[in-house]
Design a protein around this motif. Sequence first.
Motif, PDB file in Angstrom:
ATOM      1  N   GLN A  85       0.892  -1.203   0.001  1.00  0.00           N
ATOM      2  CA  GLN A  85      -0.100  -0.146  -0.148  1.00  0.00           C
ATOM      3  C   GLN A  85       0.791   1.198   0.136  1.00  0.00           C
ATOM      4  OE1 GLN A  85      -2.306  -1.240   3.286  1.00  0.00           O
ATOM      5  NE2 GLN A  85      -3.544  -2.581   2.421  1.00  0.00           N
ATOM      6  N   ILE A  86       1.851   1.233   0.499  1.00  0.00           N
ATOM      7  CA  ILE A  86       2.886   2.428   0.609  1.00  0.00           C
ATOM      8  C   ILE A  86       3.507   2.530  -0.866  1.00  0.00           C
ATOM      9  CG2 ILE A  86       5.436   3.277   1.411  1.00  0.00           C
ATOM     10  CD1 ILE A  86       4.732   1.740   4.154  1.00  0.00           C
ATOM     11  N   HIS A  87       3.827   1.588  -1.323  1.00  0.00           N
ATOM     12  CA  HIS A  87       4.241   1.496  -2.879  1.00  0.00           C
ATOM     13  C   HIS A  87       3.117   2.329  -3.620  1.00  0.00           C
ATOM     14  CE1 HIS A  87       8.047  -0.213  -2.815  1.00  0.00           C
ATOM     15  NE2 HIS A  87       7.720  -1.310  -2.242  1.00  0.00           N
ATOM     16  N   ILE A  88       2.125   1.802  -3.629  1.00  0.00           N
ATOM     17  CA  ILE A  88       0.935   2.275  -4.555  1.00  0.00           C
ATOM     18  C   ILE A  88       0.512   3.574  -3.930  1.00  0.00           C
ATOM     19  CG2 ILE A  88      -1.680   1.872  -4.856  1.00  0.00           C
ATOM     20  CD1 ILE A  88      -1.204  -1.033  -4.658  1.00  0.00           C
ATOM     21  N   GLY A  89       0.554   3.913  -2.862  1.00  0.00           N
ATOM     22  CA  GLY A  89       0.225   5.405  -2.298  1.00  0.00           C
ATOM     23  C   GLY A  89       1.253   6.371  -2.847  1.00  0.00           C
ATOM     24  N   GLN A  90       2.515   5.931  -3.157  1.00  0.00           N
ATOM     25  CA  GLN A  90       3.434   6.823  -3.674  1.00  0.00           C
ATOM     26  C   GLN A  90       3.067   7.099  -5.066  1.00  0.00           C
ATOM     27  OE1 GLN A  90       7.484   5.780  -3.103  1.00  0.00           O
ATOM     28  NE2 GLN A  90       8.165   7.506  -4.504  1.00  0.00           N
ATOM     29  N   GLN A  91       2.692   5.858  -5.751  1.00  0.00           N
ATOM     30  CA  GLN A  91       2.680   5.921  -7.214  1.00  0.00           C
ATOM     31  C   GLN A  91       1.295   6.598  -7.672  1.00  0.00           C
ATOM     32  OE1 GLN A  91       2.568   1.839  -8.599  1.00  0.00           O
ATOM     33  NE2 GLN A  91       4.748   1.505  -7.562  1.00  0.00           N
ATOM     34  N   ILE A  92       0.514   6.784  -6.914  1.00  0.00           N
ATOM     35  CA  ILE A  92      -0.633   7.692  -7.023  1.00  0.00           C
ATOM     36  C   ILE A  92      -0.731   8.856  -6.388  1.00  0.00           C
ATOM     37  CG2 ILE A  92      -2.360   5.648  -7.518  1.00  0.00           C
ATOM     38  CD1 ILE A  92      -3.399   5.792  -4.550  1.00  0.00           C
ATOM     39  N   GLY A  93       0.388   9.116  -5.882  1.00  0.00           N
ATOM     40  CA  GLY A  93       0.188  10.838  -5.240  1.00  0.00           C
ATOM     41  C   GLY A  93      -0.182  11.100  -3.884  1.00  0.00           C
ATOM     42  N   TYR A  94      -0.529   9.885  -3.334  1.00  0.00           N
ATOM     43  CA  TYR A  94      -1.024  10.183  -2.027  1.00  0.00           C
ATOM     44  C   TYR A  94       0.184  10.290  -0.938  1.00  0.00           C
ATOM     45  CZ  TYR A  94      -6.079   8.859  -3.056  1.00  0.00           C
ATOM     46  OH  TYR A  94      -7.117   8.692  -3.747  1.00  0.00           O
ATOM     47  N   LEU A  95       1.269   9.716  -1.206  1.00  0.00           N
ATOM     48  CA  LEU A  95       2.430   9.743  -0.270  1.00  0.00           C
ATOM     49  C   LEU A  95       3.562  10.394  -0.945  1.00  0.00           C
ATOM     50  CD1 LEU A  95       2.284   6.119   1.187  1.00  0.00           C
ATOM     51  CD2 LEU A  95       1.367   8.308   2.141  1.00  0.00           C
ATOM     52  N   GLU A  96       4.181  11.449  -0.367  1.00  0.00           N
ATOM     53  CA  GLU A  96       5.460  11.993  -0.808  1.00  0.00           C
ATOM     54  C   GLU A  96       6.419  10.915  -0.763  1.00  0.00           C
ATOM     55  OE1 GLU A  96       5.762  15.240  -1.910  1.00  0.00           O
ATOM     56  OE2 GLU A  96       3.642  15.424  -1.493  1.00  0.00           O
ATOM     57  N   PRO A  97       7.431  11.030  -1.911  1.00  0.00           N
ATOM     58  CA  PRO A  97       8.514  10.144  -2.184  1.00  0.00           C
ATOM     59  C   PRO A  97       9.179   9.704  -0.804  1.00  0.00           C
ATOM     60  CG  PRO A  97       8.440  11.381  -4.067  1.00  0.00           C
ATOM     61  CD  PRO A  97       7.616  11.916  -3.108  1.00  0.00           C
ATOM     62  N   GLU A  98       9.746  10.882  -0.190  1.00  0.00           N
ATOM     63  CA  GLU A  98      10.500  10.936   1.086  1.00  0.00           C
ATOM     64  C   GLU A  98       9.796  10.094   2.204  1.00  0.00           C
ATOM     65  OE1 GLU A  98       9.364  14.311   0.209  1.00  0.00           O
ATOM     66  OE2 GLU A  98      10.890  13.996  -1.438  1.00  0.00           O
ATOM     67  N   VAL A  99       8.609  10.287   2.184  1.00  0.00           N
ATOM     68  CA  VAL A  99       7.966   9.671   3.366  1.00  0.00           C
ATOM     69  C   VAL A  99       7.569   8.132   3.084  1.00  0.00           C
ATOM     70  CG1 VAL A  99       5.415   9.652   4.363  1.00  0.00           C
ATOM     71  CG2 VAL A  99       6.610  11.666   3.998  1.00  0.00           C
ATOM     72  N   ALA A 100       7.340   8.060   2.018  1.00  0.00           N
ATOM     73  CA  ALA A 100       7.171   6.681   1.290  1.00  0.00           C
ATOM     74  C   ALA A 100       8.523   5.505   1.726  1.00  0.00           C
ATOM     75  CB  ALA A 100       6.702   6.556  -0.128  1.00  0.00           C
ATOM     76  N   ALA A 101       9.540   6.191   1.249  1.00  0.00           N
ATOM     77  CA  ALA A 101      10.993   5.784   1.532  1.00  0.00           C
ATOM     78  C   ALA A 101      11.173   5.539   3.050  1.00  0.00           C
ATOM     79  CB  ALA A 101      11.966   6.539   0.886  1.00  0.00           C
ATOM     80  N   LYS A 102      10.812   6.347   3.537  1.00  0.00           N
ATOM     81  CA  LYS A 102      11.058   6.003   5.092  1.00  0.00           C
ATOM     82  C   LYS A 102      10.184   4.953   5.713  1.00  0.00           C
ATOM     83  CE  LYS A 102      10.408   8.563   9.538  1.00  0.00           C
ATOM     84  NZ  LYS A 102       9.649   9.701  10.212  1.00  0.00           N
ATOM     85  N   TRP A 103       8.917   5.136   5.361  1.00  0.00           N
ATOM     86  CA  TRP A 103       8.009   3.941   5.752  1.00  0.00           C
ATOM     87  C   TRP A 103       8.344   2.646   5.107  1.00  0.00           C
ATOM     88  CZ3 TRP A 103       2.796   7.038   5.018  1.00  0.00           C
ATOM     89  CH2 TRP A 103       2.513   8.117   6.104  1.00  0.00           C
ATOM     90  N   LEU A 104       8.759   2.722   3.929  1.00  0.00           N
ATOM     91  CA  LEU A 104       9.235   1.403   3.543  1.00  0.00           C
ATOM     92  C   LEU A 104      10.498   0.841   4.109  1.00  0.00           C
ATOM     93  CD1 LEU A 104       8.820   1.993  -0.491  1.00  0.00           C
ATOM     94  CD2 LEU A 104       7.578   0.348   0.863  1.00  0.00           C
ATOM     95  N   GLN A 105      11.531   1.676   4.617  1.00  0.00           N
ATOM     96  CA  GLN A 105      12.492   1.051   5.147  1.00  0.00           C
ATOM     97  C   GLN A 105      12.169   0.415   6.551  1.00  0.00           C
ATOM     98  OE1 GLN A 105      15.651   4.198   5.555  1.00  0.00           O
ATOM     99  NE2 GLN A 105      16.984   3.017   6.966  1.00  0.00           N
ATOM    100  N   GLU A 106      11.248   1.240   7.175  1.00  0.00           N
ATOM    101  CA  GLU A 106      10.942   0.716   8.620  1.00  0.00           C
ATOM    102  C   GLU A 106      10.098  -0.554   8.412  1.00  0.00           C
ATOM    103  OE1 GLU A 106      10.417   0.903  12.753  1.00  0.00           O
ATOM    104  OE2 GLU A 106      12.113   1.382  11.307  1.00  0.00           O
ATOM    105  N   SER A 107       9.303  -0.591   7.632  1.00  0.00           N
ATOM    106  CA  SER A 107       8.506  -1.682   7.408  1.00  0.00           C
ATOM    107  C   SER A 107       9.181  -2.820   6.965  1.00  0.00           C
ATOM    108  CB  SER A 107       7.130  -1.469   6.320  1.00  0.00           C
ATOM    109  OG  SER A 107       7.658  -1.106   5.174  1.00  0.00           O
ATOM    110  N   GLU A 108      10.361  -2.787   6.195  1.00  0.00           N
ATOM    111  CA  GLU A 108      11.034  -3.743   5.811  1.00  0.00           C
ATOM    112  C   GLU A 108      11.829  -4.338   7.031  1.00  0.00           C
ATOM    113  OE1 GLU A 108      13.360  -2.238   2.609  1.00  0.00           O
ATOM    114  OE2 GLU A 108      11.653  -2.277   1.083  1.00  0.00           O
ATOM    115  N   GLU A 109      12.314  -3.443   7.873  1.00  0.00           N
ATOM    116  CA  GLU A 109      13.122  -3.607   8.912  1.00  0.00           C
ATOM    117  C   GLU A 109      12.095  -4.509  10.019  1.00  0.00           C
ATOM    118  OE1 GLU A 109      16.070  -4.355  11.751  1.00  0.00           O
ATOM    119  OE2 GLU A 109      16.081  -3.667   9.513  1.00  0.00           O
TER     120      GLU A 109
END
Length: 118
Positions: free
Chosen positions: A75-99
Amino acid sequence: MRFEELSIWRRSSALCVELHRYLRELKGFGFRDQITRSALSVPSNIAEGFERDSSKERARFWSYAEGSVGELRTQIHIGQQIGYLEPEVAAKWLQESEELSRMLHAMIRGMRHDITKG
């Protein structure tokens, strides 16, 4: 020990709170509802698993949490692609969720090892 003392519970709760605050005003209700429920499911299942009596039950609920992290990452990936999430925010959340996913995987593997030992 209490589940509130677990680093993974604290981190997943913090991510959930951050995500809820960031998306509070988002007009895309369906997306907001789904992603916030996925995020909320992670610390909730960690806590529920921790409160269970058997190792097998703990591993099951922690596996649910791991699945919810995968859903959240999607959902973070999709949210970024559709413009709901700023790239920096999405990257931060993706990093934390991967950890979080790696941490849960290790916890589950350890728990299953304990189950097979006996």
